[in-house]
Scaffold this motif. Structure first.
Motif, PDB file in Angstrom:
ATOM      1  N   PHE A 183       2.597  -7.287 -12.026  1.00  0.00           N
ATOM      2  CA  PHE A 183       2.389  -7.837 -10.688  1.00  0.00           C
ATOM      3  C   PHE A 183       2.614  -6.772  -9.612  1.00  0.00           C
ATOM      4  CE2 PHE A 183       3.974 -12.181 -12.444  1.00  0.00           C
ATOM      5  CZ  PHE A 183       2.763 -12.370 -13.097  1.00  0.00           C
ATOM      6  N   LEU A 184       3.665  -5.967  -9.766  1.00  0.00           N
ATOM      7  CA  LEU A 184       3.964  -4.953  -8.747  1.00  0.00           C
ATOM      8  C   LEU A 184       2.924  -3.841  -8.735  1.00  0.00           C
ATOM      9  CD1 LEU A 184       7.843  -4.768  -8.992  1.00  0.00           C
ATOM     10  CD2 LEU A 184       6.452  -5.901  -7.259  1.00  0.00           C
ATOM     11  N   GLN A 185       2.328  -3.537  -9.877  1.00  0.00           N
ATOM     12  CA  GLN A 185       1.249  -2.549  -9.901  1.00  0.00           C
ATOM     13  C   GLN A 185       0.021  -3.080  -9.165  1.00  0.00           C
ATOM     14  OE1 GLN A 185       1.025  -1.815 -14.119  1.00  0.00           O
ATOM     15  NE2 GLN A 185       2.550  -0.180 -14.059  1.00  0.00           N
ATOM     16  N   GLU A 186      -0.249  -4.378  -9.288  1.00  0.00           N
ATOM     17  CA  GLU A 186      -1.347  -4.979  -8.531  1.00  0.00           C
ATOM     18  C   GLU A 186      -1.091  -4.840  -7.029  1.00  0.00           C
ATOM     19  OE1 GLU A 186      -2.752  -8.594 -11.564  1.00  0.00           O
ATOM     20  OE2 GLU A 186      -1.746  -9.072  -9.666  1.00  0.00           O
ATOM     21  N   MET A 187       0.139  -5.134  -6.610  1.00  0.00           N
ATOM     22  CA  MET A 187       0.482  -5.041  -5.191  1.00  0.00           C
ATOM     23  C   MET A 187       0.424  -3.604  -4.703  1.00  0.00           C
ATOM     24  SD  MET A 187       3.647  -7.760  -5.161  1.00  0.00           S
ATOM     25  CE  MET A 187       4.098  -7.417  -3.468  1.00  0.00           C
ATOM     26  N   ASN A 188       0.914  -2.690  -5.518  1.00  0.00           N
ATOM     27  CA  ASN A 188       0.916  -1.279  -5.128  1.00  0.00           C
ATOM     28  C   ASN A 188      -0.498  -0.750  -4.934  1.00  0.00           C
ATOM     29  OD1 ASN A 188       2.465   1.408  -4.900  1.00  0.00           O
ATOM     30  ND2 ASN A 188       0.902   1.841  -6.441  1.00  0.00           N
ATOM     31  N   ALA A 189      -1.423  -1.220  -5.740  1.00  0.00           N
ATOM     32  CA  ALA A 189      -2.813  -0.772  -5.598  1.00  0.00           C
ATOM     33  C   ALA A 189      -3.361  -1.147  -4.216  1.00  0.00           C
ATOM     34  CB  ALA A 189      -3.667  -1.381  -6.702  1.00  0.00           C
ATOM     35  N   ILE A 190      -2.955  -2.306  -3.701  1.00  0.00           N
ATOM     36  CA  ILE A 190      -3.378  -2.716  -2.357  1.00  0.00           C
ATOM     37  C   ILE A 190      -2.700  -1.840  -1.310  1.00  0.00           C
ATOM     38  CG2 ILE A 190      -3.305  -4.595  -0.671  1.00  0.00           C
ATOM     39  CD1 ILE A 190      -3.345  -6.532  -3.127  1.00  0.00           C
ATOM     40  N   LEU A 191      -1.385  -1.655  -1.432  1.00  0.00           N
ATOM     41  CA  LEU A 191      -0.640  -0.856  -0.456  1.00  0.00           C
ATOM     42  C   LEU A 191      -1.144   0.579  -0.400  1.00  0.00           C
ATOM     43  CD1 LEU A 191       2.901  -2.213  -1.356  1.00  0.00           C
ATOM     44  CD2 LEU A 191       1.684  -2.619   0.788  1.00  0.00           C
ATOM     45  N   ALA A 192      -1.495   1.136  -1.555  1.00  0.00           N
ATOM     46  CA  ALA A 192      -1.925   2.533  -1.615  1.00  0.00           C
ATOM     47  C   ALA A 192      -3.193   2.766  -0.801  1.00  0.00           C
ATOM     48  CB  ALA A 192      -2.142   2.945  -3.068  1.00  0.00           C
ATOM     49  N   ARG A 193      -4.042   1.762  -0.704  1.00  0.00           N
ATOM     50  CA  ARG A 193      -5.284   1.907   0.069  1.00  0.00           C
ATOM     51  C   ARG A 193      -4.995   2.109   1.550  1.00  0.00           C
ATOM     52  NH1 ARG A 193      -7.278  -2.734  -2.993  1.00  0.00           N
ATOM     53  NH2 ARG A 193      -7.336  -3.994  -1.086  1.00  0.00           N
ATOM     54  N   TYR A 194      -3.831   1.667   1.997  1.00  0.00           N
ATOM     55  CA  TYR A 194      -3.467   1.741   3.419  1.00  0.00           C
ATOM     56  C   TYR A 194      -2.374   2.780   3.690  1.00  0.00           C
ATOM     57  CZ  TYR A 194      -5.867  -2.806   3.807  1.00  0.00           C
ATOM     58  OH  TYR A 194      -6.791  -3.831   3.808  1.00  0.00           O
ATOM     59  N   ASP A 195      -1.980   3.548   2.663  1.00  0.00           N
ATOM     60  CA  ASP A 195      -0.836   4.465   2.784  1.00  0.00           C
ATOM     61  C   ASP A 195       0.373   3.707   3.301  1.00  0.00           C
ATOM     62  OD1 ASP A 195       0.638   6.856   2.672  1.00  0.00           O
ATOM     63  OD2 ASP A 195       0.153   7.378   4.739  1.00  0.00           O
TER      64      ASP A 195
END
Length: 574
Positions: free
Chosen positions: A248-260
């Motif tokens: 679940f946290l990897q899914e969330m991190n993938a979103i956050l990474a797009r926005y730095d």
């Protein structure tokens, strides 16, 4: 160190704001978003890079905004979405960043999703929350699915829904049903509604509430019996760090990474260093950092946190807890946090030092020195920079607002038959540890309502009696104030960034019951912190022999060999 190894959030100083209590701009007695916007220059001048806003979303406010009814709206007394957009713009225009609270383990029972979910067992959103049938005892009496205790109030973590004839899980208030993260459709809705909506508006990241509770043990087993006098048992070791958390946290991190965008997770019930590293190791691509509870949990009761006496800890306990948070960086690719206060904690001067008029200023400066010397991202809570202290000991329970405190006090009253001695003990523990200590309105001036709101308004919570002596207005131009010292200390932290923010922590003289000392090392540079955490003069410990130590900064002008009460010093090696 490359830019990739040192992203912006590692060197940030983050200032946490509790909207209801920070600054009221429209005289309704409740803090609001425009009040924060008007205070940005004050925050920036402190030396802060980033602000963190506690939940400002629409909410019935059963748990002060941590029960969210709509992620895409703002609680009307705080303002509007347009007010938030203006706050984001004004923050960025000052070269600062802004992060929000992300509360996604549960919603309010007034959220549209839950209203649908509980409407019938056949509803399309039924599986968006955690529903279970009753179990029955030998007498045929209906019982919850297991023996888990709610975090608030001491009752069951399951609530019977008469309409749909099943129980739903609420790890916190009855009005805070837990979301079912195993449902992929639910997760996508959470990401879209609570994350992407605000990231598209420019927020720079999230403090993620109860970040390790989303994946529950799928068998929902009974918790071990640790409280033999109670029907319901503490179950954090079961419902935290479940089997799908990393996914679940990897899914969330993938979103956050797009926005730095950054992430900092609240990580309770996780004393195992290796488990923490699985969340915050850079290669794991899950969380940038977490708030560990090692330090702030010291001295709390093992069953109920208030089932304890004030100051039920030793200084070596405190040191070892700090070590466990700092030790995350030793030989790893992980990152950590440094904090003593937040919206869930008592004021640090009252908790760890001496909040009497004689010593509270020096105590506030001692803690500023210690925190500025710790590695990791530094978090400061509103009012900490002026040395705000706990609620007075003579306030009655009627002055308290927090559901957690009031539920515990009522629990003791019920269990003891209103025994006055036991209720006095409960109130003493609440006064020392309670969350209301942090949620009391900000003390801006020695004026009616403390400058938090107009003199004619009714503040949502009583102003601390200490406002006449502890406030921003009196400290702004006082070079000897706690506020001035925080500014100076944060400036020194930035000047010696490599050493103080990124250095390796080495604890000294662990069992000394009065003096806390540690070395920070970065390549060939070293710093030393020494603090006297007692109200009596103490001998300076023997300094490490690796060089000549030069005083960099202290909280009093002292050239004595011994440490004065509550004195702190930072040295550099030459």
């Amino acid at each position: 160190m490359t830019d990739a190894q040192r992203p912006w959030w590692k060197d940030a100083v983050i200032y946490q704001i509790y909207p209801a209590s920070f600054k009221d701009s429209n005289a309704d007695g409740i803090g609001d978003i425009p009040g924060i916007t008007r205070s940005l220059d004050y925050i920036k001048n402190l030396g802060v890079d980033t602000i963190w806003i506690c939940p400002m979303y629409d909410s019935p406010q059963i748990d002060m905004g941590y029960d969210i009814s709509d992620y895409q709206k703002v609680y009307p007394p705080y303002g509007t979405v347009a007010d938030m957009e203006e706050l984001i713009h004004q923050t960025h225009s000052r070269d600062m960043r802004l992060i929000l609270d992300l509360v996604i383990n549960h919603t309010s029972d007034q959220h549209a999703w839950f209203k649908e979910s509980r409407s019938s067992k056949d509803n399309a959103k039924r599986d968006w929350y955690i529903w279970k049938p009753a179990r029955y005892d030998g007498n045929g009496k209906r019982q919850p699915p297991n023996n888990w205790r709610s975090n608030f109030g001491g009752g069951s973590a399951w609530e019977w829904d008469e309409h749909s004839q099943e129980y739903y899980l609420h790890l916190f208030c009855v009005e805070q049903p837990d979301l079912n993260w195993d449902n992929e459709e639910t997760r996508k809705a959470i990401y879209d509604s609570a994350m992407t909506f605000w990231l598209d508006k420019g927020v720079d990241g999230f403090r993620i509430d109860t970040v390790n509770m989303y994946s529950k043990n799928p068998t929902y087993p009974d918790a071990p019996i640790t409280d033999h006098d109670a029907e319901w048992q503490s179950a954090g070791v079961i419902y935290c760090n479940g089997p799908r958390m990393h996914e679940f946290l990897q899914e969330m991190n993938a979103i956050l990474a797009r926005y730095d965008a950054m992430s900092v997770g609240e990580c309770p019930h996780t004393p195992d260093r290796n488990k923490v590293l699985q969340y915050v190791g850079a290669k794991q691509k899950q969380l940038n950092m977490v708030f560990q509870f090692d330090v702030v949990d010291i001295g709390m009761g093992s069953v109920f946190k208030y089932q304890t006496k004030p100051r039920a800890y030793t200084l070596p306990d405190f040191k070892k807890a700090v070590l466990r948070t700092q030790d995350l960086l030793d030989g790893t690719d992980a990152w950590t946090t440094a904090f003593l206060e937040n919206h869930d904690q008592a004021r640090s001067i009252s908790r760890w030092c001496d909040d009497s008029p004689q010593w509270r200023v020096r105590s506030g400066k001692l803690l500023a020195l210690m925190l500025a010397s710790l590695s990791g991202t530094l978090y400061i809570y509103e009012g900490q920079e002026i040395g705000m202290i706990n609620i007075p000991k003579d306030w009655t329970i009627e002055e308290y607002k927090d559901i957690d405190s009031k539920d515990y006090y009522n629990h003791v009253a019920e269990q003891s038959g209103n025994d006055s001695a036991k209720l006095a003990d409960a109130l003493a523990a609440i006064q020392y540890l309670g969350r209301d200590n942090a949620r009391i309105p900000m003390q801006w001036a020695p004026a009616p309502n403390g400058g938090f709101t107009d003199a004619s308004a009714q503040a949502w919570m009583r102003i601390n009696d200490s406002v006449t002596d502890i406030n921003v207005a009196q400290q702004l131009h006082d070079k000897d104030s706690v506020l001035a010292f925080w500014r100076r200390t944060l400036s020194i932290r930035k000047q010696h960034n490599d050493l103080l923010v990124h250095g390796t922590f080495r604890l000294l003289d662990v069992e000394n019951p009065h003096v806390f000392s540690f070395v920070k090392e970065y390549q060939d540079r070293k710093a030393l912190f020494i603090g006297n955490f007692s109200g009596e003069e103490r001998q300076v410990p023997d300094l490490p022999t690796e060089g000549r130590w030069r005083g960099l900064v202290g909280n009093i002008d002292s050239h004595e060999d011994d440490l004065a009460p509550w004195e702190g010093r930072i040295y550099l090696v030459e």
